[in-house]
Each structure stands twice: as structure tokens, then as C-alpha cells.
Design a protein around this motif. Sequence first.
Motif, PDB file in Angstrom:
ATOM      1  N   GLY A 213       0.834  -1.199   0.000  1.00 59.28           N
ATOM      2  CA  GLY A 213       0.000   0.000   0.000  1.00 59.28           C
ATOM      3  C   GLY A 213       0.865   1.244   0.000  1.00 59.28           C
ATOM      4  N   LEU A 214       0.226   2.399  -0.042  1.00 56.56           N
ATOM      5  CA  LEU A 214       0.968   3.658  -0.034  1.00 56.56           C
ATOM      6  C   LEU A 214       1.692   3.832   1.303  1.00 56.56           C
ATOM      7  CD1 LEU A 214      -1.621   6.044  -1.727  1.00 56.56           C
ATOM      8  CD2 LEU A 214       0.534   5.231  -2.703  1.00 56.56           C
ATOM      9  N   ALA A 215       2.982   4.163   1.221  1.00 54.26           N
ATOM     10  CA  ALA A 215       3.806   4.349   2.421  1.00 54.26           C
ATOM     11  C   ALA A 215       4.178   5.821   2.547  1.00 54.26           C
ATOM     12  CB  ALA A 215       5.065   3.489   2.338  1.00 54.26           C
ATOM     13  N   PHE A 216       4.134   6.326   3.781  1.00 48.93           N
ATOM     14  CA  PHE A 216       4.346   7.748   4.036  1.00 48.93           C
ATOM     15  C   PHE A 216       5.564   7.972   4.931  1.00 48.93           C
ATOM     16  CE2 PHE A 216       0.098   7.481   2.577  1.00 48.93           C
ATOM     17  CZ  PHE A 216      -0.220   8.715   2.025  1.00 48.93           C
ATOM     18  N   THR A 217       6.222   9.104   4.700  1.00 46.23           N
ATOM     19  CA  THR A 217       7.373   9.520   5.500  1.00 46.23           C
ATOM     20  C   THR A 217       7.176  10.966   5.928  1.00 46.23           C
ATOM     21  OG1 THR A 217       8.913   8.046   4.347  1.00 46.23           O
ATOM     22  CG2 THR A 217       9.864   9.961   5.455  1.00 46.23           C
ATOM     23  N   LEU A 218       7.342  11.233   7.219  1.00 47.20           N
ATOM     24  CA  LEU A 218       7.323  12.609   7.714  1.00 47.20           C
ATOM     25  C   LEU A 218       8.744  13.144   7.604  1.00 47.20           C
ATOM     26  CD1 LEU A 218       4.992  12.330  10.845  1.00 47.20           C
ATOM     27  CD2 LEU A 218       4.396  12.703   8.435  1.00 47.20           C
ATOM     28  N   ARG A 220      10.210  16.056   8.206  1.00 47.33           N
ATOM     29  CA  ARG A 220      10.831  17.020   9.119  1.00 47.33           C
ATOM     30  C   ARG A 220      10.518  16.771  10.586  1.00 47.33           C
ATOM     31  NH1 ARG A 220      10.466  22.870   5.955  1.00 47.33           N
ATOM     32  NH2 ARG A 220      11.019  22.081   3.882  1.00 47.33           N
ATOM     33  N   GLN A 221       9.877  15.670  10.901  1.00 48.09           N
ATOM     34  CA  GLN A 221       9.582  15.383  12.308  1.00 48.09           C
ATOM     35  C   GLN A 221      10.790  14.717  12.946  1.00 48.09           C
ATOM     36  OE1 GLN A 221       5.646  14.483  13.848  1.00 48.09           O
ATOM     37  NE2 GLN A 221       6.384  12.467  14.434  1.00 48.09           N
ATOM     38  N   ALA A 222      11.301  15.327  14.007  1.00 51.43           N
ATOM     39  CA  ALA A 222      12.519  14.833  14.646  1.00 51.43           C
ATOM     40  C   ALA A 222      12.276  13.551  15.437  1.00 51.43           C
ATOM     41  CB  ALA A 222      13.103  15.908  15.558  1.00 51.43           C
ATOM     42  N   SER A 223      11.130  13.470  16.130  1.00 55.00           N
ATOM     43  CA  SER A 223      10.834  12.303  16.960  1.00 55.00           C
ATOM     44  C   SER A 223       9.367  12.343  17.377  1.00 55.00           C
ATOM     45  CB  SER A 223      11.722  12.307  18.205  1.00 55.00           C
ATOM     46  OG  SER A 223      11.517  11.163  18.991  1.00 55.00           O
ATOM     47  N   PRO A 224       8.710  11.175  17.365  1.00 53.60           N
ATOM     48  CA  PRO A 224       9.158   9.891  16.825  1.00 53.60           C
ATOM     49  C   PRO A 224       9.290   9.962  15.305  1.00 53.60           C
ATOM     50  CG  PRO A 224       6.828   9.787  17.352  1.00 53.60           C
ATOM     51  CD  PRO A 224       7.312  11.114  17.862  1.00 53.60           C
ATOM     52  N   ARG A 225      10.154   9.112  14.754  1.00 54.61           N
ATOM     53  CA  ARG A 225      10.423   9.145  13.322  1.00 54.61           C
ATOM     54  C   ARG A 225       9.526   8.144  12.595  1.00 54.61           C
ATOM     55  NH1 ARG A 225      15.617  11.092  12.237  1.00 54.61           N
ATOM     56  NH2 ARG A 225      15.167  10.775  10.038  1.00 54.61           N
ATOM     57  N   PHE A 226       8.774   8.647  11.634  1.00 53.62           N
ATOM     58  CA  PHE A 226       7.933   7.791  10.807  1.00 53.62           C
ATOM     59  C   PHE A 226       8.465   7.836   9.380  1.00 53.62           C
ATOM     60  CE2 PHE A 226       4.985   8.943  14.281  1.00 53.62           C
ATOM     61  CZ  PHE A 226       4.656   7.664  14.706  1.00 53.62           C
TER      62      PHE A 226
END
Length: 252
Positions: A213-218, A220-226
Motif C-alpha cells: 500500500g501507499l507508504a508515508f514519510t514525515l 521534518r519530524q525529529a521524533s518519533p520518526r515515521f
Amino acid sequence: MWKLGAGVVWRAAYARAVRSAFATVPFYRERWALDGREDPVLVPGRTGTNGGAVPLAEAVHKSVDLVPLAGGASRGEPARGLGRVLRMAREPGPGSLVVLLGPDGLRPPADLPKGVRGCVADPDAPSAPVLREVTVRLERGHRVLAVGDDKAITTFTGDHRVEAVPHRELDSLDGGPYGVLHDPVLGYLGALGGCGRWHLDWPHVYARPTAGGLAFTLLRQASPRFVDVIPAGGVHGEIAPCPRHGTPVVLA
């Protein structure tokens, strides 16, 4: 066609996020070292399950390991990114009030435009100060935007002057006319633009199709890292440039 340079910049930011996560975040260090990943490949010969993407529910189950070695927060922020996606969905002007509807413990949005006030409310039992603020803003001719799921918005108020901005999760995207793409863990990922397409908040969110499925990445989020997490149980779709704007849209 991609907006000049947008696709290259977006892809480069994603590659940096992947390499940083592999170097500093226990969850990804272990998973990708053992199973591998692709695009980019980090361990030669190992391309991983779903190209290295992981169901969001599995990542959340190990939330402590999503914190970088240097430390940081271990809990996601459901209101992350609201101010940015509202600019695409239904931009609030100076003097506007944004009411975020949800359960107790929800934090007010922290990234609203200058001059816009935000608050949170339980749609089933909004507090007297919130209702008073809504009334005052409307009487002064300012806009009030209610953000939440359809049921919450309907329950909160029947005043037609309150503008609805409904949540849509990845598996329930529709034709609007208004809406924001939201995940309870990842926060706000995009919005339905005036062109009728679901635009990603691409300077802050990356997405790619995988077998799961579609996978997402944040980005600029320092923590928690997704990084490369698959929300909503896995929704298959495509990421393509908007024909009008040249920036990424979700086709699911």
C-alpha cells in the motif's frame, strides 16, 4: 509534469530521511539491516518486504524504538501540520477561529497562520468558553472553521455560518468540496485542493506506492520518526504530479 525542481527536491529529502533513520533510529536500524529495503537500497542484496515499508500499526507498537538515539518525543502529534494543509483546503484569514474537534488530551494546533486562533473541543460536550468564543467571532463577522470527522462536525454545531473542514483518512478520500487528509498518528498529510485533487503537504510529507500500500514519510519530524509507514491497513494507489500545479497528489 512536475513543477520545476519539485520532484528532485522531494526525492532528495526522502533519501536523506531514510539514511538518517537507518543511522540513528533503532527501529529502522534493526529492521533494514536484517531484512533490507529498496529505493534506496542500504544493504546490498537485501530489498526487504514491501520494499522496506512497514505497517503503521506495527511501528506504533514499538514506539519507543522510533525515538532517535539522541532522544526525543515518543508520541505522535495528531494535530501536526493542520495549519499548512488548511491553506490548501479552506484558508482561514486574520481573525478566524479554528476549532479542532476530538477527544480529551488533544493539543491545540501550533502552526496556524498569523492572526488565526486555534482551540480544541469535545464535540459531544464543548466547554462554555469555546462556545462563547465561537459566538463572539461569528458576531464580529469573522470566520469559524470546525475541523474533525463528519459526525463530530455535525454534533458540534448546527450554525450554518461555521465552515466544515472534514477529516478524510487515506481509505475514505472523496470529491469534497472540502477536506483534509488526516491520520490519527501521523497528523495532517494533505488536503483537497481547489483543483479537485488530493494534494500532499509535500515539503513535509513524502509518499510512495509499495506492494503493501501507499507508504508515508514525515520528512521534518525529529521524533518519533515515521519513515515508510503504511497507514489505514494498506491502501493501494499512486502518487503523481498534479496536472495544474505540478506538485504531488494522491490517487487512491
